[in-house]
Design a protein around this motif. Structure first.
Motif, PDB file in Angstrom:
ATOM      1  N   LYS A 240      17.274  35.285  58.904  1.00 38.26           N
ATOM      2  CA  LYS A 240      17.355  33.781  58.540  1.00 38.26           C
ATOM      3  C   LYS A 240      16.007  33.354  57.850  1.00 38.26           C
ATOM      4  CE  LYS A 240      18.137  29.467  60.591  1.00 38.26           C
ATOM      5  NZ  LYS A 240      18.565  28.701  61.719  1.00 38.26           N
ATOM      6  N   THR A 241      14.560  34.038  57.992  1.00 35.28           N
ATOM      7  CA  THR A 241      13.603  33.691  57.641  1.00 35.28           C
ATOM      8  C   THR A 241      13.027  34.587  56.332  1.00 35.28           C
ATOM      9  OG1 THR A 241      12.013  34.962  58.817  1.00 35.28           O
ATOM     10  CG2 THR A 241      12.747  32.762  59.784  1.00 35.28           C
TER      11      THR A 241
ATOM     12  N   SER B  42       7.595  32.817  49.540  1.00 36.24           N
ATOM     13  CA  SER B  42       8.669  32.572  50.305  1.00 36.24           C
ATOM     14  C   SER B  42       8.242  31.311  51.130  1.00 36.24           C
ATOM     15  CB  SER B  42       8.636  33.551  51.458  1.00 36.24           C
ATOM     16  OG  SER B  42       7.759  33.539  52.437  1.00 36.24           O
TER      17      SER B  42
ATOM     18  N   ASN C  20       7.744  30.771  53.946  1.00 32.75           N
ATOM     19  CA  ASN C  20       6.694  30.833  55.109  1.00 32.75           C
ATOM     20  C   ASN C  20       5.464  30.589  54.870  1.00 32.75           C
ATOM     21  OD1 ASN C  20       8.552  32.006  56.928  1.00 32.75           O
ATOM     22  ND2 ASN C  20       8.427  33.826  55.985  1.00 32.75           N
TER      23      ASN C  20
ATOM     24  N   SER D 120      16.165  24.533  57.968  1.00 30.12           N
ATOM     25  CA  SER D 120      15.736  25.334  58.847  1.00 30.12           C
ATOM     26  C   SER D 120      14.227  25.241  59.287  1.00 30.12           C
ATOM     27  CB  SER D 120      15.710  26.573  57.820  1.00 30.12           C
ATOM     28  OG  SER D 120      16.914  27.008  57.392  1.00 30.12           O
TER      29      SER D 120
ATOM     30  N   HIS E 250      11.721  27.288  60.035  1.00 30.29           N
ATOM     31  CA  HIS E 250      10.610  28.019  59.503  1.00 30.29           C
ATOM     32  C   HIS E 250      10.216  27.185  58.263  1.00 30.29           C
ATOM     33  CE1 HIS E 250      13.614  30.176  57.039  1.00 30.29           C
ATOM     34  NE2 HIS E 250      12.510  30.384  56.048  1.00 30.29           N
ATOM     35  N   CYS E 251      11.038  26.592  57.518  1.00 28.47           N
ATOM     36  CA  CYS E 251      10.694  25.848  56.297  1.00 28.47           C
ATOM     37  C   CYS E 251      10.235  24.523  56.661  1.00 28.47           C
ATOM     38  CB  CYS E 251      12.036  25.545  55.531  1.00 28.47           C
ATOM     39  SG  CYS E 251      12.794  26.963  55.074  1.00 28.47           S
TER      40      CYS E 251
END
Length: 214
Positions: A45-46, A141, A143, A168, A170-171
């Motif tokens: 996913k990340t 990315s 991240n 999401s 992490h975003c």
């Protein structure tokens, strides 16, 4: 929330495309006779696509090059973008509203540009946006906040009034830490993370009809 600019994620935010991504990794491995773990979608996913390709090579023994793996996966999912993945309900009305308010908008996505362009052309939403940036364009990315910072720079809007729309965790974590006001958009792929996502957002919406600019 006084908004001067808007940065939109694509998959799971504007486009209801996450179901395709949730299965493509499993299909890719199983097509090669490699059993896929049940939690593979969560593991991927990340990751950007090149990161996923490296993961397939490192952990599953896939022997193709990273570049070849990325091309193969993009080919598998291209038809979904070309002919199937729909806009989420309410997206077009929202974009009309923001355009009428003269708010500049862009797309910032981890999905490779050729796939994004297939969907944007079919759905005829390109004219709403000043530009499109992908993580691949910037070799980054989500991240890291670089893609959001570059979007705000190109929009010419202050960070504190440039709203990031994401689904999401992490975003959302990245954009929030970097100082952007975030609107969290519900997607079924992130339902297990809702309780973590909500406190990070200025607003959290279950559908686009709930979004309020002020």
């Amino acid at each position: 929330m006084r908004m001067q600019g808007a940065i939109f994620d694509l998959d799971g935010t504007l486009l209801d495309s996450m179901p395709f991504w949730e299965t493509v990794g499993t299909r890719y491995l199983e097509d090669r006779g490699i059993p896929a773990p049940d939690d593979l979608p969560l593991r991927l996913k990340t990751m950007t696509l090149p990161e996923a390709a490296d993961y397939y090579r490192r952990d599953f023994g896939v022997t193709e090059s990273e570049e070849t793996i990325c091309r193969q996966i993009n080919e598998m999912i291209a038809e979904d973008y070309r002919s199937r993945a729909p806009l989420k309900a309410g997206v077009r009305a929202l974009l009309d509203r923001l355009r009428a308010a003269d708010i500049p908008m862009c797309i910032a996505t981890a999905t490779d540009r050729p796939l994004v362009e297939l969907a944007i052309e079919r759905l005829e939403i390109g004219p709403y946006f000043s530009f499109l940036l992908t993580c691949g364009d910037l070799h980054t990315s989500k991240n890291q906040p670089y893609i959001f910072d570059e979007c705000a720079r190109r929009l010419g809007t202050p960070k504190g009034q440039t709203v990031v729309f994401e689904d999401s965790l992490h975003c959302i974590e990245t954009a929030s830490r970097a100082g952007y006001p975030v609107v969290g958009v519900y997607d079924n792929s992130a339902r297990s993370e809702m309780d973590v996502i909500r406190p990070l957002c200025r607003q959290y919406i279950m559908g686009w009809e709930e979004f309020c600019c002020e």
